[in-house]
Write an enzyme that holds these catalytic residues in place. Sequence first.
Site, PDB file in Angstrom:
ATOM      1  N   GLU A 247      30.383  23.928  42.594  1.00  0.00           N
ATOM      2  CA  GLU A 247      29.812  25.060  41.855  1.00  0.00           C
ATOM      3  C   GLU A 247      29.655  24.662  40.401  1.00  0.00           C
ATOM      4  O   GLU A 247      30.442  23.851  39.899  1.00  0.00           O
ATOM      5  CB  GLU A 247      30.770  26.259  41.912  1.00  0.00           C
ATOM      6  N   LYS A 249      30.396  24.828  36.647  1.00  0.00           N
ATOM      7  CA  LYS A 249      31.560  25.321  35.896  1.00  0.00           C
ATOM      8  C   LYS A 249      31.046  25.850  34.562  1.00  0.00           C
ATOM      9  O   LYS A 249      30.516  25.099  33.746  1.00  0.00           O
ATOM     10  CB  LYS A 249      32.576  24.207  35.659  1.00  0.00           C
ATOM     11  N   ARG A 254      37.354  33.902  32.067  1.00  0.00           N
ATOM     12  CA  ARG A 254      37.625  34.338  33.433  1.00  0.00           C
ATOM     13  C   ARG A 254      37.768  35.858  33.446  1.00  0.00           C
ATOM     14  O   ARG A 254      38.427  36.421  32.563  1.00  0.00           O
ATOM     15  CB  ARG A 254      38.948  33.682  33.865  1.00  0.00           C
ATOM     16  N   ARG A 269      42.023  36.424  32.083  1.00  0.00           N
ATOM     17  CA  ARG A 269      42.764  35.356  32.755  1.00  0.00           C
ATOM     18  C   ARG A 269      44.268  35.551  32.622  1.00  0.00           C
ATOM     19  O   ARG A 269      45.028  35.221  33.505  1.00  0.00           O
ATOM     20  CB  ARG A 269      42.344  34.042  32.111  1.00  0.00           C
ATOM     21  N   GLU A 302      33.274  34.521  36.055  1.00  0.00           N
ATOM     22  CA  GLU A 302      33.282  34.044  34.672  1.00  0.00           C
ATOM     23  C   GLU A 302      32.216  34.820  33.899  1.00  0.00           C
ATOM     24  O   GLU A 302      31.130  35.073  34.411  1.00  0.00           O
ATOM     25  CB  GLU A 302      32.944  32.542  34.691  1.00  0.00           C
ATOM     26  N   ARG A 416      47.890  25.823  40.600  1.00  0.00           N
ATOM     27  CA  ARG A 416      46.987  24.730  40.284  1.00  0.00           C
ATOM     28  C   ARG A 416      47.203  23.722  41.394  1.00  0.00           C
ATOM     29  O   ARG A 416      47.770  22.665  41.205  1.00  0.00           O
ATOM     30  CB  ARG A 416      47.418  24.138  38.939  1.00  0.00           C
ATOM     31  N   LYS A 422      38.346  20.473  38.908  1.00  0.00           N
ATOM     32  CA  LYS A 422      37.273  20.571  37.921  1.00  0.00           C
ATOM     33  C   LYS A 422      36.864  19.170  37.510  1.00  0.00           C
ATOM     34  O   LYS A 422      37.715  18.299  37.339  1.00  0.00           O
ATOM     35  CB  LYS A 422      37.707  21.404  36.720  1.00  0.00           C
TER      36      LYS A 422
HETATM   37  P1  AMP Z   1      40.168  25.118  32.888  1.00  0.00           P
HETATM   38  O1  AMP Z   1      40.255  26.351  32.027  1.00  0.00           O
HETATM   39  O2  AMP Z   1      39.538  23.938  32.211  1.00  0.00           O
HETATM   40  O3  AMP Z   1      41.473  24.821  33.606  1.00  0.00           O
HETATM   41  O4  AMP Z   1      39.149  25.446  34.069  1.00  0.00           O
HETATM   42  C1  AMP Z   1      39.360  26.499  34.947  1.00  0.00           C
HETATM   43  C2  AMP Z   1      38.549  27.680  34.487  1.00  0.00           C
HETATM   44  O5  AMP Z   1      37.170  27.419  34.633  1.00  0.00           O
HETATM   45  C3  AMP Z   1      38.749  28.910  35.314  1.00  0.00           C
HETATM   46  O6  AMP Z   1      39.903  29.617  34.942  1.00  0.00           O
HETATM   47  C4  AMP Z   1      37.497  29.708  35.045  1.00  0.00           C
HETATM   48  O7  AMP Z   1      37.674  30.515  33.893  1.00  0.00           O
HETATM   49  C5  AMP Z   1      36.482  28.643  34.701  1.00  0.00           C
HETATM   50  N1  AMP Z   1      35.376  28.513  35.657  1.00  0.00           N
HETATM   51  C6  AMP Z   1      34.098  28.354  35.312  1.00  0.00           C
HETATM   52  N2  AMP Z   1      33.320  28.245  36.392  1.00  0.00           N
HETATM   53  C7  AMP Z   1      34.109  28.338  37.481  1.00  0.00           C
HETATM   54  C8  AMP Z   1      33.893  28.298  38.891  1.00  0.00           C
HETATM   55  N3  AMP Z   1      32.673  28.110  39.407  1.00  0.00           N
HETATM   56  N4  AMP Z   1      34.981  28.433  39.690  1.00  0.00           N
HETATM   57  C9  AMP Z   1      36.226  28.611  39.173  1.00  0.00           C
HETATM   58  N5  AMP Z   1      36.489  28.651  37.856  1.00  0.00           N
HETATM   59  C10 AMP Z   1      35.445  28.515  37.000  1.00  0.00           C
END
Ligand code: AMP
Length: 561
Positions: A247, A249, A254, A269, A302, A416, A422
Amino acid sequence: MTLFNQLAELCEELSGTSSRLLMVDRVAEFLGALSPKEAEIAARFLAGHAVSRGKSAALKVSARAVWQVALELSGESEVDESLFADAADFGEAVEMLFRMRRPRVEPTLTLADVEAGFEEIAAIEGRAARQRKLEVLRKLLAQATEREAKLIAKIVVGEMRHGMGEGLLLEAIAKLARQPLETVQRVFLVVGEIGQLAAKAREGTLEIHAAAPKVVRFFQPLRPMLAQSAATIEEAFASLNRPLALEHKLDGARVQIHCVNNEVRIFSRRLNDVTASLPDLVERVRASLGGLAEQGVILDGEVIALDTLGRPRAFQDLMRRFRRAHEIERLSREMPLALYVFDILAWRGELTVDLTYQSRWEILAELAEKSGLQLVARIVPSSVAEGETFFEKALALGYEGVMAKALDSHYLPGTRGGEWLKIKRAQTLDLVIVAADWGYGRRRGWLSNYHLAARSATSPSGFEQVGKTFKGPTDQEFAELTERLLSLKLDQQGKTVIVRPELVVEVGYSDIQRSPRYSSGYALRFARILRVRDDKTPDQADSIETVAKRFEEQVLKPKPL
Ligand code: AMP
């Protein structure tokens, strides 16, 4: 009435233990001797949370402010900070300061006293809030022993470092409740807060909550599922090792949206209720879902902020909208929001977290069709190459990267767990190889684990190490690098060959962490060698200041509420 000092002693003991089993045992035993209310407080503090999340995200007291208060209590206006060079962390520095300069006090604070203090600090808002918060903190620290002050400082700045992460805490709670870990995880999913979970375990009521797993408590947010990092699409395929979807990102915030009948509530979040700041989004969700949400829906997605021309705006702007309490209408006109949904956690009044991600997506796709809600762009790639093309396109469109999700994975709130990965564009640094380890296994006969260093004017060698990696080179490149490095050999210590710092390599990494492992204080995560930079000499490599700056940029990016 349990003394806070007992918890401080326990934390000390945990820091000195490396056996996970022992840690779990000790915490279970400790919580088992407390009342449910005290177990709630102790578990929360052990998790590094000052107050129950949701009620108040944070105390909003910085480490600098704690230090200032600690200095005042020690009768100092400033001290030579080099005295604290040996402190492992901030808490320990506060403890050392109190040991050196402040008269000793006897332990009198109870767990409930400290909780009350934190609650009071969290509740202070408005005029002179900072000053008033610090007054409460001063009162608390004045009564604290050195060891207690250390723990208070750690909790306030959210830096526990006793090795007891959430996973182990859950194990301890499972042991305390004499329940399987899965049961505890399930209940945690619904309860959402570790303190309350511990209280229920202590009361012996976990089973009751676990028995009704599908009952959704609407308007009580579930903890969002989190992602681990993978360096490349190929690595994500290898690590999941089963069918997956990719998907886009999005770099936004969130949101978890609860909708029952016509009532909509939105959580951030960190589980704060942000409904009041986002009336436009509420209205849109209500209008789209309408009768579809009669029995109750929970969506995960998001939100990004747009400018008046519909282009994404900076993350900081978006945060302004989330925090907003006044002139919300004007701001929502100036800064419309776009919502992209990527998961569904409850549907027709039942939790869907136990369905596979693929099944949840199918429900979501149907719902999107009927409601007009926008989903994130997604593919189910049949090859790494197809995935890489999707990733490159996502980057070209300005997305932060992609998420890889195993099709058969369940929604694991708050974890996690590695079923979501990611993948972002790697950042790069040009670094110098200062040493390399002889490889073993498949890399036997090659120098294959490269010690990477940045330029440093203050280090005697002119370089300071920031990481190590054996990732990136092909077999042929390993052979070539081995030959080149052997020609630069200065010394050998065990399996490590020290070389003249001459070879510059371009290194990709996902992020930079603070780390005591290297004298530089920094470590690159997911470092991999992208190529040799023969066009660069070592004095053109990146400096430790650049590493520090990149680290600061990471930290400065405001965290979503
Ligand atoms: P990180 O904050 O770098 O740990 O990345 C995770 C965050 O990416 C999640 O908490 C979401 O806020 C965001 N996010 C953006 N796009 C997506 C997606 N397609 N699926 C899940 N999380 C996403």
